[in-house]
Write a protein that holds these residues in place. Structure first.
Motif, PDB file in Angstrom:
ATOM      1  N   GLU A 363       0.854  -1.186   0.000  1.00 60.05           N
ATOM      2  CA  GLU A 363       0.000   0.000   0.000  1.00 60.05           C
ATOM      3  C   GLU A 363       0.892   1.238   0.000  1.00 60.05           C
ATOM      4  OE1 GLU A 363      -3.176   0.223  -0.405  1.00 60.05           O
ATOM      5  OE2 GLU A 363      -3.388  -1.946  -0.535  1.00 60.05           O
ATOM      6  N   LEU A 364       0.700   2.083  -0.991  1.00 60.09           N
ATOM      7  CA  LEU A 364       1.522   3.284  -1.125  1.00 60.09           C
ATOM      8  C   LEU A 364       0.648   4.520  -0.993  1.00 60.09           C
ATOM      9  CD1 LEU A 364       3.605   2.163  -4.231  1.00 60.09           C
ATOM     10  CD2 LEU A 364       4.339   2.122  -1.852  1.00 60.09           C
ATOM     11  N   ASN A 365       1.291   5.632  -0.738  1.00 60.79           N
ATOM     12  CA  ASN A 365       0.579   6.902  -0.674  1.00 60.79           C
ATOM     13  C   ASN A 365      -0.123   7.134  -2.014  1.00 60.79           C
ATOM     14  OD1 ASN A 365      -0.244   9.559  -0.624  1.00 60.79           O
ATOM     15  ND2 ASN A 365       1.602  10.306   0.380  1.00 60.79           N
ATOM     16  N   PRO A 366      -1.458   7.156  -2.046  1.00 60.90           N
ATOM     17  CA  PRO A 366      -2.174   7.280  -3.326  1.00 60.90           C
ATOM     18  C   PRO A 366      -1.934   8.615  -4.017  1.00 60.90           C
ATOM     19  CG  PRO A 366      -3.699   7.467  -1.466  1.00 60.90           C
ATOM     20  CD  PRO A 366      -2.378   7.051  -0.898  1.00 60.90           C
ATOM     21  N   GLN A 367      -1.452   9.613  -3.266  1.00 58.65           N
ATOM     22  CA  GLN A 367      -1.200  10.933  -3.851  1.00 58.65           C
ATOM     23  C   GLN A 367       0.134  10.992  -4.593  1.00 58.65           C
ATOM     24  OE1 GLN A 367      -3.712  13.034  -3.627  1.00 58.65           O
ATOM     25  NE2 GLN A 367      -4.791  11.562  -2.335  1.00 58.65           N
ATOM     26  N   TRP A 368       1.040  10.048  -4.291  1.00 61.04           N
ATOM     27  CA  TRP A 368       2.346  10.060  -4.946  1.00 61.04           C
ATOM     28  C   TRP A 368       2.203   9.849  -6.445  1.00 61.04           C
ATOM     29  CZ3 TRP A 368       5.290   6.307  -1.173  1.00 61.04           C
ATOM     30  CH2 TRP A 368       5.875   7.061  -0.148  1.00 61.04           C
ATOM     31  N   ARG A 369       3.107  10.434  -7.180  1.00 61.68           N
ATOM     32  CA  ARG A 369       3.293  10.070  -8.577  1.00 61.68           C
ATOM     33  C   ARG A 369       4.212   8.849  -8.620  1.00 61.68           C
ATOM     34  NH1 ARG A 369      -0.258  13.490 -11.468  1.00 61.68           N
ATOM     35  NH2 ARG A 369      -0.363  15.452 -10.312  1.00 61.68           N
ATOM     36  N   VAL A 370       4.214   8.142  -9.754  1.00 57.92           N
ATOM     37  CA  VAL A 370       5.040   6.934  -9.878  1.00 57.92           C
ATOM     38  C   VAL A 370       6.502   7.242  -9.571  1.00 57.92           C
ATOM     39  CG1 VAL A 370       5.979   5.273 -11.543  1.00 57.92           C
ATOM     40  CG2 VAL A 370       3.520   5.700 -11.472  1.00 57.92           C
ATOM     41  N   LEU A 371       7.043   8.289 -10.180  1.00 55.72           N
ATOM     42  CA  LEU A 371       8.457   8.621  -9.978  1.00 55.72           C
ATOM     43  C   LEU A 371       8.729   8.994  -8.529  1.00 55.72           C
ATOM     44  CD1 LEU A 371      11.233   8.967 -11.217  1.00 55.72           C
ATOM     45  CD2 LEU A 371      10.611  11.305 -11.846  1.00 55.72           C
ATOM     46  N   GLU A 372       7.802   9.707  -7.895  1.00 60.55           N
ATOM     47  CA  GLU A 372       7.974  10.074  -6.480  1.00 60.55           C
ATOM     48  C   GLU A 372       8.026   8.824  -5.605  1.00 60.55           C
ATOM     49  OE1 GLU A 372       5.720  14.404  -6.144  1.00 60.55           O
ATOM     50  OE2 GLU A 372       4.516  12.585  -6.141  1.00 60.55           O
ATOM     51  N   ALA A 373       7.180   7.835  -5.920  1.00 61.83           N
ATOM     52  CA  ALA A 373       7.162   6.600  -5.132  1.00 61.83           C
ATOM     53  C   ALA A 373       8.488   5.854  -5.241  1.00 61.83           C
ATOM     54  CB  ALA A 373       6.013   5.698  -5.595  1.00 61.83           C
ATOM     55  N   VAL A 374       9.133   5.954  -6.413  1.00 61.12           N
ATOM     56  CA  VAL A 374      10.422   5.283  -6.605  1.00 61.12           C
ATOM     57  C   VAL A 374      11.542   6.088  -5.970  1.00 61.12           C
ATOM     58  CG1 VAL A 374      12.060   4.420  -8.321  1.00 61.12           C
ATOM     59  CG2 VAL A 374       9.601   4.164  -8.706  1.00 61.12           C
ATOM     60  N   GLU A 375      11.540   7.399  -6.182  1.00 61.31           N
ATOM     61  CA  GLU A 375      12.596   8.239  -5.619  1.00 61.31           C
ATOM     62  C   GLU A 375      12.514   8.308  -4.104  1.00 61.31           C
ATOM     63  OE1 GLU A 375      12.190  11.948  -7.694  1.00 61.31           O
ATOM     64  OE2 GLU A 375      13.732  11.376  -9.168  1.00 61.31           O
ATOM     65  N   GLU A 376      11.348   7.971  -3.530  1.00 57.69           N
ATOM     66  CA  GLU A 376      11.222   7.910  -2.075  1.00 57.69           C
ATOM     67  C   GLU A 376      12.145   6.834  -1.502  1.00 57.69           C
ATOM     68  OE1 GLU A 376       9.622   6.517   1.765  1.00 57.69           O
ATOM     69  OE2 GLU A 376       9.491   5.420  -0.131  1.00 57.69           O
ATOM     70  N   VAL A 377      12.466   5.829  -2.316  1.00 53.93           N
ATOM     71  CA  VAL A 377      13.395   4.769  -1.896  1.00 53.93           C
ATOM     72  C   VAL A 377      14.837   5.212  -2.146  1.00 53.93           C
ATOM     73  CG1 VAL A 377      14.102   2.373  -2.267  1.00 53.93           C
ATOM     74  CG2 VAL A 377      11.674   2.993  -2.391  1.00 53.93           C
ATOM     75  N   ALA A 378      15.110   5.669  -3.372  1.00 53.35           N
ATOM     76  CA  ALA A 378      16.458   6.136  -3.728  1.00 53.35           C
ATOM     77  C   ALA A 378      16.383   6.877  -5.052  1.00 53.35           C
ATOM     78  CB  ALA A 378      17.436   4.967  -3.837  1.00 53.35           C
ATOM     79  N   LYS A 379      17.361   7.743  -5.270  1.00 51.00           N
ATOM     80  CA  LYS A 379      17.404   8.514  -6.511  1.00 51.00           C
ATOM     81  C   LYS A 379      18.033   7.713  -7.648  1.00 51.00           C
ATOM     82  CE  LYS A 379      15.848  12.359  -4.610  1.00 51.00           C
ATOM     83  NZ  LYS A 379      14.534  12.956  -4.964  1.00 51.00           N
ATOM     84  N   SER A 380      18.919   6.760  -7.281  1.00 51.50           N
ATOM     85  CA  SER A 380      19.586   5.951  -8.295  1.00 51.50           C
ATOM     86  C   SER A 380      19.988   4.624  -7.674  1.00 51.50           C
ATOM     87  CB  SER A 380      20.827   6.675  -8.841  1.00 51.50           C
ATOM     88  OG  SER A 380      21.786   6.856  -7.793  1.00 51.50           O
TER      89      SER A 380
END
Length: 595
Positions: A363-380
């Motif tokens: 379950e992820l924050n429904p307001q996040w964009r896809v890229l935001e959900a990934v960058e929340e973990v790491a930028k690279s």
């Protein structure tokens, strides 16, 4: 086949849902006895095309003509039944027992899909069945009827490798039956299809042969055209290289010339450099990953496998195979430390950094964009040897284009959420990857991208999947639960697994003393325990639903989000263990009542 009788003819079909043409000016037909596989991207129009062909949906323009008196069967993606139905009533309705029991075809289907046509097996209520069992009921209902044509939308969903193998064998045997099938299972496509339709850009392109033939033909078209992007060109060439080098027997079906296609891969290296990856994996992991010494795997007091002695090597890729309920997922949970061994010893390397793709969606924050959900973990993420992917680049590798990366999480489909879950896991930079049914809801193009990405993963991979093609493509070592309370090394892979399962080689006979003990179990006690576990599962479902509701209202409180997600994960693990216990209790009860 050109002189064969036409069963369905579609002329100038068009369909638009308000976001552009899904299908535009499509004309095609199905002949008697023809076997057609449909491939294409998720959301590209495959299911829409099938629904229009069977009359479940009307086109905006154009027409579909059916042969007079055609008997047509359709398997939708979603299995629906009457709430009080049993397996028997869902398949045969109100037909008298003798009418189907005397039919060899009906008995063959029931034994193939359920292992038996005994009353205690087929009188069970639909409400208590797993997703895989419900799929088998829908398939049985379709296959026991005498149809001229069956149209199947993802028939292998939720089936284990044995169920997929049985279905392919059955379809190949019924030569008079015409089949049109949508599936992401490429092995199944190769087994049953003699023609492939690719739904792309609103149109349908036809290819002779199954999936492997489709890859070869597509490679030939790429050679002759510069329309394809360099990225897709490279993926097709890479998969073609694997088909030719890794599984040459697959290329015997194509009915067209492959010389030009072979030129594409004359200098193409193997899909992955195993030596380089192994060296890098050893640097990341050391010599120890998982070591199992005389270990016993069990759930709820029931032994699933014992005397397990396995040393998982750094950089190796393992397929874990077995029937539904054999212990595959439980084995991954044991290695991940979520389930304790009943006996023996498990040693885990100190440098292991595990990422676990489960069958449950995070379950992820429904307001996040896809890229935001990934960058929340790491930028690279570091791929080693100076190779690095940004969050955006990794998203693209797994099917999220530049525009799709700004889609809110709440608007994603189930398949897209699963891709996002996998992307986030890979951004963590793990050196050990567990994939439990990773191919669910993925289209064949995304699967090819995932396989390409895994080719560069310098770590240990364990995969549980019913997708035989994916297992053969990604994994080098096969371990199997073959039904004799052991976990076996299978040097010949799934072919050896099916041989052992069909012949029941060296299956140990249950000791007489144990049988006597089982026979003495009180039926009422077993039923009580079943009801107790069902209530416990229902409570976990209520708690999860409550926490998920709270999760949606805590979008800006990230500390609370983290705590809630941890609580949800714990409840899901407890639910999985309870469901395993329920399966064990049900099996004991059925075994007792069949005596």
């Amino acid at each position: 086949m050109n002189s064969a009788q036409g069963l369905i003819s579609a002329e100038n079909i068009e369909k638009n849902y308000g976001k552009g043409d899904v299908l535009k000016d499509v004309s095609l037909g199905v002949l008697r006895g023809e076997r057609i596989g449909i491939v294409g991207r998720n959301g590209g129009g495959k299911s829409t095309l099938l629904r229009i062909l069977v009359g479940a949906e009307a086109p905006d323009s154009g027409r579909v003509s059916l042969l007079s008196g055609l008997s047509l069967g359709y398997l939708a993606q979603i299995d629906t039944f009457e709430p009080d139905a049993t397996i028997l009533s869902a398949i045969f309705g109100t037909s008298a027992t003798h009418s189907w029991a005397s039919d060899p075809k009906a008995r063959d289907v029931l034994e193939g899909l359920f292992g038996s046509h005994r009353p205690e097996e087929i009188d069970r209520p639909i409400a208590g069945l797993s997703g895989g069992e419900r799929r088998r009921v829908s398939l049985a209902k379709l296959l026991v009827s005498d149809h001229d044509l069956i149209c199947l939308d993802e028939p292998t969903n939720h089936l284990d490798v044995e169920g997929v193998n049985w279905l392919a064998t059955y379809i190949k045997r019924e030569r008079k039956l015409a089949v049109v099938v949508i599936t992401h299972d490429r092995w199944f496509l190769d087994e049953v299809s003699e023609k492939t339709w690719e739904v792309v850009n609103g149109g349908v392109e036809e290819y002779e042969g199954g999936y492997s033939a489709f890859v070869l033909a597509k490679a030939e078209r790429i050679r002759q055209s510069d329309v394809e992007s360099g990225r897709r060109n490279a993926l097709i060439k890479k998969e073609l290289a694997w088909l030719r080098r890794g599984a040459p027997a697959r290329t015997t079906k194509p009915k067209f010339r492959v010389d030009a296609a072979n030129q594409l891969i004359s200098a193409e290296p193997p899909p992955r450099d195993s030596v380089e990856l192994l060296n890098f994996a050893q640097n990341r992991l050391g010599k120890r990953v998982f070591e199992l010494h005389d270990l016993t795997l069990g759930v709820a007091g029931r032994v699933l496998a014992e005397h397990i002695n396995v040393n998982f090597a750094p950089g190796a890729r393992y397929a874990i195979v077995g029937a539904n309920g054999a212990g595959k997922t439980s084995f991954l949970h044991l290695l991940a430390g979520r389930l304790k061994p009943m006996a023996g010893h498990l040693q885990i390397g100190q440098t292991v950094k595990l990422a676990f793709l489960t069958q449950h969606l995070d379950e992820l924050n429904p307001q996040w964009r896809v890229l935001e959900a990934v960058e929340e973990v790491a930028k690279s993420v570091d791929l080693g040897k100076g190779r690095e992917l940004s969050a955006s680049q990794l998203c693209e590798r797994l099917g999220f284009g530049k525009d799709a990366q700004w889609t809110p999480v709440r608007d994603l489909s189930g398949g897209e959420r699963r891709r996002l879950q996998l992307t986030r896991l890979l951004m963590e930079g793990p050196n050990v990857l567990f994939l439990d049914e990773p191919t669910n809801d993925f289209d064949v193009e995304t699967l090819a991208s995932l396989e390409d990405l895994l080719d560069s993963f310098a770590g240990t991979i364990l995969v549980v999947s019913h997708d035989r093609y994916f297992l053969e493509r990604v994994c080098d070592i096969t371990l199997g639960f073959v039904g004799d309370n052991t976990l076996r090394d299978l040097p010949r892979g799934l072919d050896q697994y099916f041989e052992l399962r069909s012949k029941k080689v060296n299956v140990e006979v249950e000791p007489a003393e144990s049988k006597v003990q089982v026979e003495k179990v009180d039926r009422r006690e077993l039923k009580k325990n079943l009801e107790r576990v069902e209530r416990s599962v229902a409570r976990r479902d209520e708690q999860i639903a409550k926490l998920e509701s709270e999760l949606a209202g805590s979008a800006t409180d990230y500390a609370r989000l983290t705590q809630l997600q941890g609580d949800i994960d714990q409840l899901r693990t407890e639910k999985e263990n309870l469901e395993q216990e329920w399966l064990v209790l049900l099996a004991d009860l059925e075994r007792l009542e069949s005596k």
